[in-house]
Scaffold this motif. Structure first.
Motif, PDB file in Angstrom:
ATOM      1  N   GLY A  53       0.662  -1.161  -0.019  1.00  0.00           N
ATOM      2  CA  GLY A  53      -0.097   0.110  -0.079  1.00  0.00           C
ATOM      3  C   GLY A  53       0.893   1.208  -0.080  1.00  0.00           C
ATOM      4  O   GLY A  53       0.502   2.260  -0.599  1.00  0.00           O
ATOM      5  N   TYR A  54       1.983   1.234   0.751  1.00  0.00           N
ATOM      6  CA  TYR A  54       2.885   2.246   0.730  1.00  0.00           C
ATOM      7  C   TYR A  54       3.296   2.878  -0.712  1.00  0.00           C
ATOM      8  O   TYR A  54       3.352   3.869  -1.173  1.00  0.00           O
TER       9      TYR A  54
ATOM     10  N   ASP B  21     -14.980  -4.072   8.217  1.00  0.00           N
ATOM     11  CA  ASP B  21     -13.905  -4.757   8.453  1.00  0.00           C
ATOM     12  C   ASP B  21     -12.568  -4.066   7.300  1.00  0.00           C
ATOM     13  O   ASP B  21     -12.478  -4.307   6.165  1.00  0.00           O
ATOM     14  N   SER B  22     -12.123  -3.062   7.884  1.00  0.00           N
ATOM     15  CA  SER B  22     -10.921  -2.184   7.013  1.00  0.00           C
ATOM     16  C   SER B  22      -9.895  -3.305   6.749  1.00  0.00           C
ATOM     17  O   SER B  22      -9.094  -4.007   7.616  1.00  0.00           O
TER      18      SER B  22
ATOM     19  N   ASN C 131      -2.809  -3.802   4.318  1.00  0.00           N
ATOM     20  CA  ASN C 131      -2.256  -3.288   3.393  1.00  0.00           C
ATOM     21  C   ASN C 131      -0.996  -2.304   3.492  1.00  0.00           C
ATOM     22  O   ASN C 131       0.043  -2.528   2.770  1.00  0.00           O
ATOM     23  N   MET C 132      -0.905  -1.847   4.652  1.00  0.00           N
ATOM     24  CA  MET C 132       0.013  -0.836   4.945  1.00  0.00           C
ATOM     25  C   MET C 132       1.227  -1.439   5.847  1.00  0.00           C
ATOM     26  O   MET C 132       2.283  -1.175   6.000  1.00  0.00           O
ATOM     27  N   SER C 133       1.002  -2.640   6.158  1.00  0.00           N
ATOM     28  CA  SER C 133       1.941  -3.502   7.002  1.00  0.00           C
ATOM     29  C   SER C 133       3.111  -3.990   6.300  1.00  0.00           C
ATOM     30  O   SER C 133       4.055  -4.456   6.954  1.00  0.00           O
ATOM     31  N   PHE C 134       3.094  -4.090   5.150  1.00  0.00           N
ATOM     32  CA  PHE C 134       4.181  -4.451   4.215  1.00  0.00           C
ATOM     33  C   PHE C 134       5.420  -3.473   4.386  1.00  0.00           C
ATOM     34  O   PHE C 134       6.269  -3.536   3.778  1.00  0.00           O
TER      35      PHE C 134
ATOM     36  N   ARG D 211      -4.722  -6.935  -0.427  1.00  0.00           N
ATOM     37  CA  ARG D 211      -3.757  -6.991  -1.280  1.00  0.00           C
ATOM     38  C   ARG D 211      -4.284  -7.517  -2.608  1.00  0.00           C
ATOM     39  O   ARG D 211      -4.034  -7.107  -3.731  1.00  0.00           O
ATOM     40  N   ASP D 212      -4.331  -8.918  -2.479  1.00  0.00           N
ATOM     41  CA  ASP D 212      -4.867  -9.617  -3.708  1.00  0.00           C
ATOM     42  C   ASP D 212      -6.264  -9.177  -4.225  1.00  0.00           C
ATOM     43  O   ASP D 212      -6.432  -9.302  -5.404  1.00  0.00           O
TER      44      ASP D 212
END
Length: 469
Positions: free
Chosen positions: A37-38, A185-186, A191-194, A286-287
């Motif tokens: 996401g970043y 459920d966000s 997505n930002m954890s990567f 992400r998928d």
């Protein structure tokens, strides 16, 4: 030409020409190239900086040369007729007409969501891999309809543009608002954890679906290549704002209003694009973004937000968006070909205005060729090849600002580029990095489009053979 377009009309043309089908589609391929996401946000930020920097730089040229033809006129005035012709050649051959065809096909495909019979019916004609479908016929009907409407005068095209652009902006704002209010459920945190780790996953075809084959970590130069590949989509979604320069001759006080419309329009659209991608990152994992059905993350996100009704809502939104986008492209592009004809570089009949003071023959030439591209089915491949060349022409035009400052400092400049020379230099640095990385990692996106433009050279020499002799 009569000055029938005000600042509001010009801004609507900028925004309406930019917002087509790209923002609803390209984020899937971008996520497959980036995996985080970043980095998805970073690429949209880079694209936004590029787009606004180019618009600010173009403003200086639009104030110096406030007449029809826009970018073609700037390039011709600065670098000569041959360079201007090559731009115009590319515009007619693929850039403008191919975009019209691609957006019209997107209109047809999303219409098929509401009328499944369009997709399910057998092709009208098929020979080998070539076929003609009802979706293509619908796309052609839309192109011809909007071409006809624009031959009836600027006022008709202007009203249509304002109506559809306002509608799609309001609809996008609605999607953005509900994309945060209605999501239980966000997926944002996931997505930002990567973080700043990059991943690539191009997937594989299973039937008609693209499925994941596993995410592979990337870093260093490979990550830069992924960024460049992702930017093909974001850049394609962010072009066409310069269309407003094509109709400078019909805008009130063009020395001020053209640059105002470009800067205001590009800023608003890039902010909207960023917020729409925030919705994707909030609604889908992400998928879900990378492998959305038929590369349509907007539809997938809309289904999460609105349930089963989401598909219908998004189909209608894209139909509104693409219809308005086609109208803006049709309205503006014909003015370039008319200006080229006046310079002796296009069909002479394209110079004529009809009784409604619009270049009717130029409009029909553009419309018919766009229909041929839609019928051929090759518009998508052509646009992939030409994205690199579009950025090159942007760079040539932005460099023209610096070139004229050095070579002709005495020319009156009613408007001067903000933060010169930082703004044009920033665009040239980012643009150069993008082009170099594409040449390195994705050559299929570069040299074919470049060769296509170079094919214009023998055409130019043929047109000017008498003058040369």
């Amino acid at each position: 030409m009569q000055k029938k377009l005000k600042l509001w009309d010009a801004t609507m043309l900028v925004m309406g020409s930019m917002i087509g089908s790209g923002i609803f589609i390209v984020s899937s391929d971008m996520m497959r190239n980036l995996g985080s996401g970043y980095w998805l946000i970073v690429v949209w930020v880079i694209t936004g900086i590029m787009t606004v920097a180019a618009a600010i730089s173009y403003g200086e040229l639009s104030a110096m040369f406030p007449k029809a033809g826009g970018q073609y006129t700037y390039i011709t005035e600065i670098f000569g007729k041959m360079t201007g012709f090559l731009y115009g050649w590319g515009l007619f051959a693929v850039i403008q007409t191919g975009t019209i065809a691609a957006v019209a096909m997107a209109f047809g495909k999303f219409t098929a969501y509401l009328i499944p019979a369009l997709n399910d019916s057998a092709p009208i004609f098929q020979s080998g891999t070539f076929r003609i479908t009802w979706v293509q016929i619908l796309a052609i009907v839309v192109i011809l309809l909007l071409t006809f409407i624009n031959t009836r005068g600027v006022k008709n095209g202007k009203l249509l543009q304002n109506l559809f652009t306002t509608s799609k902006i309001l609809a996008l704002l609605g999607i953005i608002l509900f994309g945060f209010l209605l999501i239980k459920d966000s997926n944002w945190t996931q997505n930002m954890s990567f973080g700043w780790s990059g991943f690539q996953n191009f997937g594989r075809e299973v039937g008609n679906d693209l499925v994941s084959t596993g995410w592979q970590p990337i870093s260093g130069v490979t990550l830069l290549g992924g960024i460049a590949a992702a930017m093909v989509g974001s850049v394609f979604s962010s072009v066409a704002w310069e269309n407003v320069t094509f109709v400078s001759g019909e805008i009130e006080n063009p020395k001020k209003n053209v640059v105002k419309s470009m800067v205001l329009g590009t800023i608003v659209v890039m902010v909207l694009y960023m917020l729409v991608n925030f919705v994707y990152l909030n609604a889908l994992d992400r998928d879900g973004i990378a492998f959305a059905d038929k590369n349509r993350p907007a539809v997938a996100a809309s289904e999460v937000i609105f349930g089963n009704l989401g598909t219908v809502i998004m189909a209608v939104l894209v139909m509104i968006s693409t219809f308005g986008c086609i109208n803006g492209l049709v309205l503006a592009g014909a003015r370039v070909f008319q200006t080229m004809a006046k310079d002796g570089l296009f069909f002479r009949s394209a110079t004529e205005n009809n009784r409604f003071d619009v270049p009717e023959k130029s409009l029909w030439m553009q419309g018919i060729w766009a229909c041929v591209l839609a019928l051929s089915g090759q518009y998508g491949d052509l646009l992939d090849m030409i994205s690199f060349v579009i950025v090159l022409f942007y760079m040539i035009t932005v460099f023209g600002v610096i070139y004229l400052r050095i070579k002709k400092p005495e020319i009156v400049r009613p408007y001067k580029t903000w933060l010169y020379p930082l703004t044009p230099v920033l665009y040239l640095i980012i643009g150069t990095a993008f082009c170099v990385l594409l040449i390195w990692f994705k050559p299929q996106y570069t040299w074919p489009g470049f060769l296509l433009i170079l094919l214009g050279l023998p055409v130019y020499w043929f047109i000017n053979r008498r003058k040369i002799s």
